[in-house]
Design a protein around this motif. Sequence first.
Motif, PDB file in Angstrom:
ATOM      1  N   ARG A  37    -130.907  13.095 -29.294  1.00  0.00           N
ATOM      2  CA  ARG A  37    -131.132  13.125 -30.737  1.00  0.00           C
ATOM      3  C   ARG A  37    -129.838  13.376 -31.504  1.00  0.00           C
ATOM      4  N   ASN A  38    -129.031  14.338 -31.034  1.00  0.00           N
ATOM      5  CA  ASN A  38    -127.806  14.698 -31.745  1.00  0.00           C
ATOM      6  C   ASN A  38    -126.773  13.575 -31.706  1.00  0.00           C
ATOM      7  N   VAL A  39    -126.596  12.958 -30.533  1.00  0.00           N
ATOM      8  CA  VAL A  39    -125.626  11.864 -30.412  1.00  0.00           C
ATOM      9  C   VAL A  39    -126.050  10.687 -31.280  1.00  0.00           C
ATOM     10  N   LYS A  40    -127.316  10.319 -31.214  1.00  0.00           N
ATOM     11  CA  LYS A  40    -127.829   9.193 -32.003  1.00  0.00           C
ATOM     12  C   LYS A  40    -127.635   9.433 -33.503  1.00  0.00           C
ATOM     13  N   GLN A  41    -128.047  10.604 -33.972  1.00  0.00           N
ATOM     14  CA  GLN A  41    -127.965  10.911 -35.398  1.00  0.00           C
ATOM     15  C   GLN A  41    -126.511  10.971 -35.868  1.00  0.00           C
ATOM     16  N   THR A  42    -125.648  11.576 -35.079  1.00  0.00           N
ATOM     17  CA  THR A  42    -124.244  11.724 -35.469  1.00  0.00           C
ATOM     18  C   THR A  42    -123.532  10.378 -35.538  1.00  0.00           C
ATOM     19  N   ILE A  43    -123.706   9.555 -34.522  1.00  0.00           N
ATOM     20  CA  ILE A  43    -123.035   8.249 -34.516  1.00  0.00           C
ATOM     21  C   ILE A  43    -123.565   7.361 -35.634  1.00  0.00           C
ATOM     22  N   GLU A  44    -124.882   7.339 -35.804  1.00  0.00           N
ATOM     23  CA  GLU A  44    -125.449   6.492 -36.859  1.00  0.00           C
ATOM     24  C   GLU A  44    -125.002   6.941 -38.240  1.00  0.00           C
ATOM     25  N   SER A  45    -124.938   8.244 -38.475  1.00  0.00           N
ATOM     26  CA  SER A  45    -124.537   8.715 -39.805  1.00  0.00           C
ATOM     27  C   SER A  45    -123.044   8.520 -40.067  1.00  0.00           C
ATOM     28  N   MET A  46    -122.209   8.626 -39.033  1.00  0.00           N
ATOM     29  CA  MET A  46    -120.764   8.506 -39.239  1.00  0.00           C
ATOM     30  C   MET A  46    -120.262   7.061 -39.226  1.00  0.00           C
ATOM     31  N   THR A  47    -120.937   6.179 -38.478  1.00  0.00           N
ATOM     32  CA  THR A  47    -120.396   4.825 -38.308  1.00  0.00           C
ATOM     33  C   THR A  47    -121.247   3.727 -38.928  1.00  0.00           C
ATOM     34  N   GLY A  48    -122.527   3.981 -39.133  1.00  0.00           N
ATOM     35  CA  GLY A  48    -123.415   2.939 -39.625  1.00  0.00           C
ATOM     36  C   GLY A  48    -123.951   2.038 -38.530  1.00  0.00           C
ATOM     37  N   LEU A  49    -123.520   2.247 -37.293  1.00  0.00           N
ATOM     38  CA  LEU A  49    -124.041   1.476 -36.165  1.00  0.00           C
ATOM     39  C   LEU A  49    -125.436   1.984 -35.797  1.00  0.00           C
ATOM     40  N   THR A  50    -126.259   1.129 -35.235  1.00  0.00           N
ATOM     41  CA  THR A  50    -127.564   1.535 -34.721  1.00  0.00           C
ATOM     42  C   THR A  50    -127.407   1.871 -33.248  1.00  0.00           C
ATOM     43  N   VAL A  51    -127.798   3.073 -32.874  1.00  0.00           N
ATOM     44  CA  VAL A  51    -127.718   3.490 -31.472  1.00  0.00           C
ATOM     45  C   VAL A  51    -129.028   3.108 -30.804  1.00  0.00           C
ATOM     46  N   VAL A  52    -128.948   2.195 -29.829  1.00  0.00           N
ATOM     47  CA  VAL A  52    -130.153   1.699 -29.166  1.00  0.00           C
ATOM     48  C   VAL A  52    -130.553   2.553 -27.970  1.00  0.00           C
ATOM     49  N   GLU A  53    -129.597   3.216 -27.343  1.00  0.00           N
ATOM     50  CA  GLU A  53    -129.938   4.126 -26.248  1.00  0.00           C
ATOM     51  C   GLU A  53    -128.833   5.139 -26.026  1.00  0.00           C
ATOM     52  N   VAL A  54    -129.263   6.328 -25.606  1.00  0.00           N
ATOM     53  CA  VAL A  54    -128.350   7.394 -25.192  1.00  0.00           C
ATOM     54  C   VAL A  54    -128.840   7.864 -23.832  1.00  0.00           C
ATOM     55  N   ASN A  55    -128.091   7.550 -22.797  1.00  0.00           N
ATOM     56  CA  ASN A  55    -128.440   7.930 -21.428  1.00  0.00           C
ATOM     57  C   ASN A  55    -127.675   9.195 -21.058  1.00  0.00           C
ATOM     58  N   VAL A  56    -128.408  10.200 -20.580  1.00  0.00           N
ATOM     59  CA  VAL A  56    -127.799  11.476 -20.221  1.00  0.00           C
ATOM     60  C   VAL A  56    -127.825  11.614 -18.701  1.00  0.00           C
ATOM     61  N   HIS A  57    -126.662  11.829 -18.112  1.00  0.00           N
ATOM     62  CA  HIS A  57    -126.524  11.996 -16.665  1.00  0.00           C
ATOM     63  C   HIS A  57    -126.077  13.427 -16.398  1.00  0.00           C
ATOM     64  N   ILE A  58    -126.885  14.189 -15.658  1.00  0.00           N
ATOM     65  CA  ILE A  58    -126.527  15.558 -15.315  1.00  0.00           C
ATOM     66  C   ILE A  58    -125.840  15.522 -13.961  1.00  0.00           C
TER      67      ILE A  58
END
Length: 138
Positions: free
Chosen positions: A93-114
């Motif tokens: 949620r944080n990565v998607k919201q931050t990138i979309e608000s700062m760049t205007g790009l649409t984030v289609v997926e954020v994959n998290v690898h632990i």
Amino acid sequence: MSTLTTEFEKTDIGTIQIAPEVIEVIAGLATVEVPGVAGMSGGFAGGIAELLGRKNLSKGVKVEVGQREAAIDVSIVIEFGHRIPEVAGAIQRNVKQTIESMTGLTVVEVNVHIHDVQFKPADKNPQEEEETTAHRVK
């Protein structure tokens, strides 16, 4: 890597270009500010850069960027005691919201690898440690 010029980034007085490395740094910063993230898990190159004293803000982040969309992969080390699904969801949620608000790009997926779990060091009294060693070794 090439810079991006999308149609919506053309203005009357020129164009706006965002390098993929910028997206990586934004994603990395948005990831580490989530509670439960001990750090980013980078590869060999990231470890070398840190040994040389450079702060690698895009460590553990891979991005694929198109004309209007971006897909992000982040590799993290999680703190022991935190629920992995909750931390991973908060990162997404944080990565998607931050990138979309700062760049205007649409984030289609954020994959998290632990990649690892970091344990907090046990709070031991140095005197207790000496006593334990003294009883064990004679």
